[in-house]
Scaffold this active site. Structure first.
Site, mmCIF file in Angstrom:
data_model
loop_
_atom_site.group_PDB
_atom_site.id
_atom_site.type_symbol
_atom_site.label_atom_id
_atom_site.label_comp_id
_atom_site.label_asym_id
_atom_site.label_seq_id
_atom_site.Cartn_x
_atom_site.Cartn_y
_atom_site.Cartn_z
ATOM 1 N N ALA A 193 42.948 40.157 48.771
ATOM 2 C CA ALA A 193 42.527 39.022 47.948
ATOM 3 C C ALA A 193 41.030 39.033 47.650
ATOM 4 C CB ALA A 193 42.905 37.709 48.634
ATOM 5 N N ASP A 194 40.402 40.205 47.771
ATOM 6 C CA ASP A 194 38.959 40.295 47.495
ATOM 7 C C ASP A 194 38.663 41.624 46.801
ATOM 8 O OD1 ASP A 194 36.386 39.347 47.472
ATOM 9 O OD2 ASP A 194 35.901 40.017 49.490
ATOM 10 N N LEU A 195 39.362 41.876 45.706
ATOM 11 C CA LEU A 195 39.278 43.177 45.031
ATOM 12 C C LEU A 195 38.142 43.214 44.006
ATOM 13 C CD1 LEU A 195 43.025 44.141 44.435
ATOM 14 C CD2 LEU A 195 41.389 45.295 45.914
ATOM 15 N N ASN A 208 34.166 46.548 46.743
ATOM 16 C CA ASN A 208 35.157 46.909 47.756
ATOM 17 C C ASN A 208 36.086 48.028 47.291
ATOM 18 O OD1 ASN A 208 34.238 45.071 49.634
ATOM 19 N ND2 ASN A 208 35.644 43.446 48.988
#
Length: 314
Positions: free
Chosen positions: A70-72, A76
């Site tokens: 949920a942090d693309l 990252n």
């Protein structure tokens, strides 16, 4: 483990010996951050291919597995020398149950194929929209959002404007907030932004359509229906012995020992306390009357004080 089937997407192993409650340590990877577009071009990476890998990997996580990164953001994500895409920093993860994933897949596919009526029906089936609203009105509202962006590349679509329109629909139709869908929606916007930076001409709908069509066929097709029915029936059969034992406990088979007779009802005997109350009341009344009589006698015999003027006592 979930993404083994997505050969273009690499997930580093966790170094458990260097991982604690607040720190996750992954294996070292050599790659180029997606934030450095020029370095990616100089290294000969196919940016269109990286964008397509990202879209497919995210859809596999969100729609098939129900467990997604949920942090693309670009910091990252790394392009590896062999052309694969690697993700790090799994501090924020989202989960969606199977029924919600089926609804989500049908909603996305319905938007892709302009089947707004079916998208509206799914919202009512999932109870995202209260039942007092009209399916036809909700379908029309979805059409007003979806039709202007159909067939356009992402660079010509204002994601912010589209989300604002969707949130307006949410307010107009009294849709309650779904936290897991908000997290997913945020990640979709982020992932779409990364894909657009790699390939400004990418069409997210066209990239996702074959993937979603195949998945929905496997999930909602006759094979999936038969498999679900088999699982449901096997679970029912496994409960039969317990059910039979419960029936026998209430209805023993013929010839079996009769159940023990029920215990006789215990009669609670209340002692009659009427006379006790009556005697107590009479004694109390007599004592009160005697006290009043003695008080009156004492007042009658008490001498009056002399009159200071010399007259007779009053």
């Amino acid at each position: 483990e979930n993404l083994v089937a997505e050969s273009g997407f690499f997930v580093p192993r966790i170094d458990w010996t260097r991982t604690s409650r607040r720190v996750m340590t992954l294996e070292w990877i050599d790659g180029i951050k997606l934030t450095d577009r020029q370095a990616l071009i100089d290294a000969g990476h196919d940016l269109k291919s990286l964008a397509a890998i990202l879209v497919r990997a995210f859809l596999r996580q969100a729609v098939i597995d129900g467990f997604f990164h949920a942090d693309l953001h670009q910091g990252n994500l790394f392009a590896l020398p062999d052309g694969r895409l690697a993700a790090i920093d799994f501090g924020i993860m989202g989960r969606i149950d199977r029924q919600a994933r089926v609804w989500l897949g049908e909603i996305l596919y319905g938007l892709i194929t302009a089947n707004y009526r079916r998208v509206a029906e799914i919202h009512f089936e999932a109870q995202y929209v209260p039942p007092h609203h009209s399916v036809e009105e909700f379908a029309s509202a979805l059409r007003a959002v979806g039709e202007p962006i159909r067939g356009l590349p992402v660079k010509e679509i204002s994601v912010a404007q589209m989300l604002d329109s969707l949130f307006t629909i949410t307010r107009d139709f009294d849709m309650p907030t779904q936290p897991h869908l908000l997290l997913l929606q945020k990640t979709m916007v982020m992932e779409e932004g990364v894909a657009t930076a790699l390939d400004p001409d990418i069409n997210m709908w066209e990239t996702a359509e074959p993937f979603l069509r195949e998945w929905l066929r496997s999930e909602l097709g006759p094979e999936a229906f038969i498999a679900d029915e088999l699982v449901r029936n096997v679970r029912t059969l496994r409960r039969l012995p317990h059910l039979i034992r419960r029936i026998e406990a209430h209805y023993p088979p013929e010839g079996a020992a009769p159940p023990p007779p029920p215990l006789p009802d215990i009669v609670v005997v209340q002692p009659l306390r009427f006379w006790r109350y009556l005697v107590t009341a009479l004694v109390s009344a007599a004592a009160g009357a005697a006290c009043l009589f003695l008080l009156d006698r004492g007042n009658a015999g008490k001498a009056h004080p002399p009159d200071p003027r010399g007259g007779a006592p009053g």
